[in-house]
Write an enzyme that holds these catalytic residues in place. Structure first.
Site, PDB file in Angstrom:
ATOM      1  N   ASP A 119       0.848  -1.189   0.000  1.00  0.00           N
ATOM      2  CA  ASP A 119       0.000   0.000   0.000  1.00  0.00           C
ATOM      3  C   ASP A 119       0.885   1.241   0.000  1.00  0.00           C
ATOM      4  O   ASP A 119       1.798   1.350   0.812  1.00  0.00           O
ATOM      5  CB  ASP A 119      -0.920  -0.007   1.222  1.00  0.00           C
ATOM      6  CG  ASP A 119      -2.027   1.030   1.096  1.00  0.00           C
ATOM      7  OD1 ASP A 119      -2.392   1.393  -0.044  1.00  0.00           O
ATOM      8  OD2 ASP A 119      -2.542   1.475   2.141  1.00  0.00           O
ATOM      9  N   TYR A 121       1.154   5.705  -0.466  1.00  0.00           N
ATOM     10  CA  TYR A 121       0.740   6.892   0.308  1.00  0.00           C
ATOM     11  C   TYR A 121       0.961   8.083  -0.611  1.00  0.00           C
ATOM     12  O   TYR A 121       1.702   8.990  -0.306  1.00  0.00           O
ATOM     13  CB  TYR A 121       1.644   6.928   1.552  1.00  0.00           C
ATOM     14  CG  TYR A 121       1.337   7.916   2.629  1.00  0.00           C
ATOM     15  CD1 TYR A 121       0.108   7.946   3.273  1.00  0.00           C
ATOM     16  CD2 TYR A 121       2.321   8.823   3.060  1.00  0.00           C
ATOM     17  CE1 TYR A 121      -0.134   8.839   4.306  1.00  0.00           C
ATOM     18  CE2 TYR A 121       2.090   9.712   4.089  1.00  0.00           C
ATOM     19  CZ  TYR A 121       0.858   9.715   4.704  1.00  0.00           C
ATOM     20  OH  TYR A 121       0.610  10.581   5.739  1.00  0.00           O
ATOM     21  N   HIS A 126      -3.777  13.996   0.832  1.00  0.00           N
ATOM     22  CA  HIS A 126      -3.965  13.105   1.982  1.00  0.00           C
ATOM     23  C   HIS A 126      -2.754  13.179   2.916  1.00  0.00           C
ATOM     24  O   HIS A 126      -2.907  13.333   4.133  1.00  0.00           O
ATOM     25  CB  HIS A 126      -4.173  11.670   1.486  1.00  0.00           C
ATOM     26  CG  HIS A 126      -4.224  10.647   2.579  1.00  0.00           C
ATOM     27  ND1 HIS A 126      -5.290  10.536   3.452  1.00  0.00           N
ATOM     28  CD2 HIS A 126      -3.327   9.692   2.949  1.00  0.00           C
ATOM     29  CE1 HIS A 126      -5.048   9.551   4.310  1.00  0.00           C
ATOM     30  NE2 HIS A 126      -3.871   9.014   4.034  1.00  0.00           N
ATOM     31  N   ARG A 135       1.304  16.289  13.078  1.00  0.00           N
ATOM     32  CA  ARG A 135       2.573  16.973  13.334  1.00  0.00           C
ATOM     33  C   ARG A 135       2.371  18.470  13.135  1.00  0.00           C
ATOM     34  O   ARG A 135       3.030  19.098  12.306  1.00  0.00           O
ATOM     35  CB  ARG A 135       3.677  16.467  12.382  1.00  0.00           C
ATOM     36  CG  ARG A 135       4.029  14.982  12.549  1.00  0.00           C
ATOM     37  CD  ARG A 135       5.180  14.564  11.618  1.00  0.00           C
ATOM     38  NE  ARG A 135       4.898  14.850  10.217  1.00  0.00           N
ATOM     39  CZ  ARG A 135       4.160  14.046   9.417  1.00  0.00           C
ATOM     40  NH1 ARG A 135       3.669  12.923   9.875  1.00  0.00           N
ATOM     41  NH2 ARG A 135       3.937  14.395   8.164  1.00  0.00           N
ATOM     42  N   GLU A 192     -10.415   3.774   3.847  1.00  0.00           N
ATOM     43  CA  GLU A 192      -9.564   4.551   2.939  1.00  0.00           C
ATOM     44  C   GLU A 192      -9.937   4.175   1.520  1.00  0.00           C
ATOM     45  O   GLU A 192      -9.874   2.996   1.142  1.00  0.00           O
ATOM     46  CB  GLU A 192      -8.075   4.264   3.189  1.00  0.00           C
ATOM     47  CG  GLU A 192      -7.583   4.809   4.529  1.00  0.00           C
ATOM     48  CD  GLU A 192      -6.079   4.738   4.716  1.00  0.00           C
ATOM     49  OE1 GLU A 192      -5.434   3.932   4.009  1.00  0.00           O
ATOM     50  OE2 GLU A 192      -5.555   5.474   5.564  1.00  0.00           O
ATOM     51  N   GLU A 194      -9.211   3.792  -2.197  1.00  0.00           N
ATOM     52  CA  GLU A 194      -7.970   3.662  -2.959  1.00  0.00           C
ATOM     53  C   GLU A 194      -8.229   2.944  -4.290  1.00  0.00           C
ATOM     54  O   GLU A 194      -9.224   2.242  -4.453  1.00  0.00           O
ATOM     55  CB  GLU A 194      -6.931   2.862  -2.163  1.00  0.00           C
ATOM     56  CG  GLU A 194      -6.711   3.426  -0.756  1.00  0.00           C
ATOM     57  CD  GLU A 194      -5.461   2.917  -0.083  1.00  0.00           C
ATOM     58  OE1 GLU A 194      -4.590   2.351  -0.783  1.00  0.00           O
ATOM     59  OE2 GLU A 194      -5.343   3.096   1.145  1.00  0.00           O
ATOM     60  N   ASP A 226      -8.997   0.226   2.230  1.00  0.00           N
ATOM     61  CA  ASP A 226      -7.963  -0.122   3.205  1.00  0.00           C
ATOM     62  C   ASP A 226      -8.474   0.273   4.599  1.00  0.00           C
ATOM     63  O   ASP A 226      -8.167   1.349   5.109  1.00  0.00           O
ATOM     64  CB  ASP A 226      -6.669   0.628   2.840  1.00  0.00           C
ATOM     65  CG  ASP A 226      -5.564   0.414   3.859  1.00  0.00           C
ATOM     66  OD1 ASP A 226      -5.595  -0.608   4.562  1.00  0.00           O
ATOM     67  OD2 ASP A 226      -4.678   1.277   3.950  1.00  0.00           O
ATOM     68  N   ARG A 230      -7.630   3.842  13.449  1.00  0.00           N
ATOM     69  CA  ARG A 230      -6.731   4.986  13.619  1.00  0.00           C
ATOM     70  C   ARG A 230      -6.086   5.027  14.995  1.00  0.00           C
ATOM     71  O   ARG A 230      -4.951   5.492  15.139  1.00  0.00           O
ATOM     72  CB  ARG A 230      -7.496   6.293  13.385  1.00  0.00           C
ATOM     73  CG  ARG A 230      -8.125   6.418  12.016  1.00  0.00           C
ATOM     74  CD  ARG A 230      -7.079   6.342  10.930  1.00  0.00           C
ATOM     75  NE  ARG A 230      -7.689   6.493   9.602  1.00  0.00           N
ATOM     76  CZ  ARG A 230      -7.026   6.309   8.485  1.00  0.00           C
ATOM     77  NH1 ARG A 230      -5.752   5.933   8.511  1.00  0.00           N
ATOM     78  NH2 ARG A 230      -7.624   6.455   7.329  1.00  0.00           N
ATOM     79  N   GLN A 233      -3.432   2.282  15.051  1.00  0.00           N
ATOM     80  CA  GLN A 233      -2.382   2.715  14.115  1.00  0.00           C
ATOM     81  C   GLN A 233      -1.513   3.825  14.724  1.00  0.00           C
ATOM     82  O   GLN A 233      -0.282   3.791  14.629  1.00  0.00           O
ATOM     83  CB  GLN A 233      -3.051   3.213  12.827  1.00  0.00           C
ATOM     84  CG  GLN A 233      -2.094   3.662  11.734  1.00  0.00           C
ATOM     85  CD  GLN A 233      -2.826   4.362  10.582  1.00  0.00           C
ATOM     86  OE1 GLN A 233      -4.057   4.368  10.516  1.00  0.00           O
ATOM     87  NE2 GLN A 233      -2.079   4.954   9.679  1.00  0.00           N
ATOM     88  N   LYS A 246      -3.957  -1.894  10.409  1.00  0.00           N
ATOM     89  CA  LYS A 246      -4.355  -2.023   9.008  1.00  0.00           C
ATOM     90  C   LYS A 246      -4.571  -3.483   8.595  1.00  0.00           C
ATOM     91  O   LYS A 246      -5.351  -3.756   7.688  1.00  0.00           O
ATOM     92  CB  LYS A 246      -3.240  -1.473   8.103  1.00  0.00           C
ATOM     93  CG  LYS A 246      -2.925  -0.007   8.295  1.00  0.00           C
ATOM     94  CD  LYS A 246      -3.801   0.832   7.414  1.00  0.00           C
ATOM     95  CE  LYS A 246      -3.244   2.241   7.285  1.00  0.00           C
ATOM     96  NZ  LYS A 246      -4.098   3.070   6.414  1.00  0.00           N
ATOM     97  N   THR A 250      -8.532  -5.861   4.385  1.00  0.00           N
ATOM     98  CA  THR A 250      -8.486  -4.953   3.240  1.00  0.00           C
ATOM     99  C   THR A 250      -9.456  -5.530   2.216  1.00  0.00           C
ATOM    100  O   THR A 250      -9.388  -6.716   1.907  1.00  0.00           O
ATOM    101  CB  THR A 250      -7.067  -4.912   2.627  1.00  0.00           C
ATOM    102  OG1 THR A 250      -6.130  -4.591   3.657  1.00  0.00           O
ATOM    103  CG2 THR A 250      -6.979  -3.878   1.511  1.00  0.00           C
ATOM    104  N   THR A 343      -4.637   6.327   0.126  1.00  0.00           N
ATOM    105  CA  THR A 343      -5.900   7.062   0.167  1.00  0.00           C
ATOM    106  C   THR A 343      -5.912   8.152  -0.891  1.00  0.00           C
ATOM    107  O   THR A 343      -4.980   8.944  -0.980  1.00  0.00           O
ATOM    108  CB  THR A 343      -6.084   7.705   1.552  1.00  0.00           C
ATOM    109  OG1 THR A 343      -5.934   6.696   2.536  1.00  0.00           O
ATOM    110  CG2 THR A 343      -7.442   8.370   1.671  1.00  0.00           C
ATOM    111  N   GLU A 357      -9.878  12.410   7.682  1.00  0.00           N
ATOM    112  CA  GLU A 357      -9.794  13.758   7.117  1.00  0.00           C
ATOM    113  C   GLU A 357     -11.157  14.450   7.104  1.00  0.00           C
ATOM    114  O   GLU A 357     -11.261  15.629   7.421  1.00  0.00           O
ATOM    115  CB  GLU A 357      -9.248  13.684   5.680  1.00  0.00           C
ATOM    116  CG  GLU A 357      -7.813  13.196   5.591  1.00  0.00           C
ATOM    117  CD  GLU A 357      -7.461  12.739   4.184  1.00  0.00           C
ATOM    118  OE1 GLU A 357      -7.726  11.564   3.853  1.00  0.00           O
ATOM    119  OE2 GLU A 357      -6.939  13.563   3.410  1.00  0.00           O
TER     120      GLU A 357
END
Ligand code: MN
Length: 417
Positions: A119, A121, A126, A135, A192, A194, A226, A230, A233, A246, A250, A343, A357
């Site tokens: 997978d 990113y 995203h 962060r 997610e 995808e 996916d 959270r 994770q 995760k 899936t 995602t 999100e």
């Protein structure tokens, strides 16, 4: 050529003659059958070839897409032409028609055997949203993000077909204030949206697959959900990345759309600044291969309410770059490898591909049509994803839907015997 016997097919169907995705349907008494989808019906390929004969009969009669995946690009194209002829030629009608099976109420099996699962990113929107959430104050993108398509190896054995129930996972998560590690059902279960790519032709160990060999190895595309816990994770993933948050499940769509069907959907990707690393360069000498993006429009519904419409064309890294990167260290490909885009999120709120999100990590609940709100998924919720792309005729063609309903968590300890 006549299609008159196909008149029952809705001309607006995204599963007309320009799509013809492959899948495996279950047939009473005859087990799994390799099929192509036509509207709300499936054509049993082994049954047709047994009646009329076909040079590809040995690719159709195994109840899985696996032999066709391995057969290579020239055969993929021949098979697609042969099936189109079965469906459009008047002299073939009598031998084809009896083998169209209604899809209503019929279960589909896994279309192929998953080899490895990776997978990525690769949506800048995203990745930047997650950076802003987790962060704050720092650069929203990780240091490597614009140099290479970041990804992780997922769990191939828990990739399941659309419709499989989603049991809420339990795990270790941070809870309370001050933060304390607790074991229990995830309280932040998410989806997610995808797009996944299916490898047909393997590659040799030690030999990287350059960006311009993408279409020789990749058979087609499907939709991927996916599922992500959270809270699990967030606690476990520093510094080695996603693991149990995760790997519990899936889900892929039951239908694999050949790349050949997406020729009219190809477009250039967004420009890269700075240019990606030289290990992704094609023969044209630059990363960001022209025409390697796809204009696929996704739609995510929760209990029937449309939550978002993520645009795949906004992805920063293409599938061809992902494949080149994945093999750039000499790692080889196997038939049935699945790699997903990450995602898909566009720049606008209504284009975000995850609840993380859409609800901004639970701080801005999303309202559904029935007036209820969601921060994350509740037991009983059903998530459904669909997608369409432009077809050569100017109509839209479809990728098969991917659905899953959330079931309550199981007890975290086995009951005493
Ligand atoms: Mn993902």
């Amino acid at each position: 050529m006549s299609q008159e016997w196909l008149d029952a097919l809705d001309p607006q169907s995204p599963f007309g003659l320009e799509a013809l995705p492959f899948g495996v349907v279950l047939s009473e008494g005859r087990g799994p059958r390799l099929a192509v989808r036509l509207g709300e019906q499936a054509l049993d390929l082994a049954a047709v070839s047994a009646t009329t004969g076909s040079p590809h009969a040995n690719l159709f009669d195994k109840g899985t897409l696996d032999p066709l995946l391995a057969s290579g690009r020239a055969v993929w194209h021949e098979v697609r032409e042969e099936i189109a002829e079965w469906l459009t030629s008047r002299r073939r009608a009598a031998s084809t028609r009896p083998h169209l099976l209604p899809l209503a109420g019929r279960a589909c099996a896994m279309p192929f055997s998953i080899a490895d699962y990776v997978d990525f990113y690769s949506s800048e929107h995203h990745a930047a949203n997650l950076g802003r959430l987790f962060r704050p104050g720092a650069d929203p993108l990780p240091a490597a993000w614009k140099h290479l398509p970041i990804g992780y190896h997922g769990r191939a054995g828990t990739v399941v077909v659309s419709g499989t129930p989603v049991v809420r996972p339990s795990g270790v998560r941070l809870a309370g204030d001050p933060a304390e590690a607790r074991v229990g059902p995830s309280e932040k279960l998410d989806f997610e949206a995808e797009v996944g790519f299916v490898v047909g032709v393997p590659s040799e160990l030690g030999i990287p697959v350059p960006i311009d060999r993408f279409e020789e190895h990749v058979f087609g595309v499907l939709l991927v959900n996916d599922w992500s816990a959270r809270d699990i994770q967030a606690f476990e993933s520093v510094p080695l990345g996603p693991f149990l948050g995760k790997s519990f499940l899936t889900t892929i769509s039951a239908w694999v759309l050949p790349l050949q069907a997406l020729e009219a959907a190809r477009l250039d990707q967004p420009p890269k600044e700075p240019a990606g690393s030289s290990h992704l360069a094609g023969h044209a000498g630059h990363a960001g291969h022209a025409g390697s993006g796809y204009a696929i429009e996704l739609e995510v519904r929760l209990n029937g309410s449309v939550l978002s419409r993520p645009p795949f064309e906004t992805m920063y890294w293409s599938a061809a770059e992902q494949l080149a990167h994945m093999t750039s260290n000499g790692a080889s490909l196997r038939t049935g490898d699945l790699f997903a885009s990450g995602t898909v999120s566009g720049p606008a709120h209504g284009q975000y591909g995850s609840l993380l999100e859409l609800s901004w990590n639970g701080t801005q609940p999303v309202e559904l049509e029935d007036g209820s709100t969601r921060r994350f998924l509740l037991d009983g919720d059903e998530v459904a994803m669909t997608a369409t792309a432009p077809a050569p005729s100017g109509c839209r063609l479809g990728l098969g839907e991917v659905t899953g309903r959330v079931l309550p968590a199981r007890p975290t300890r086995a009951a005493p015997a």
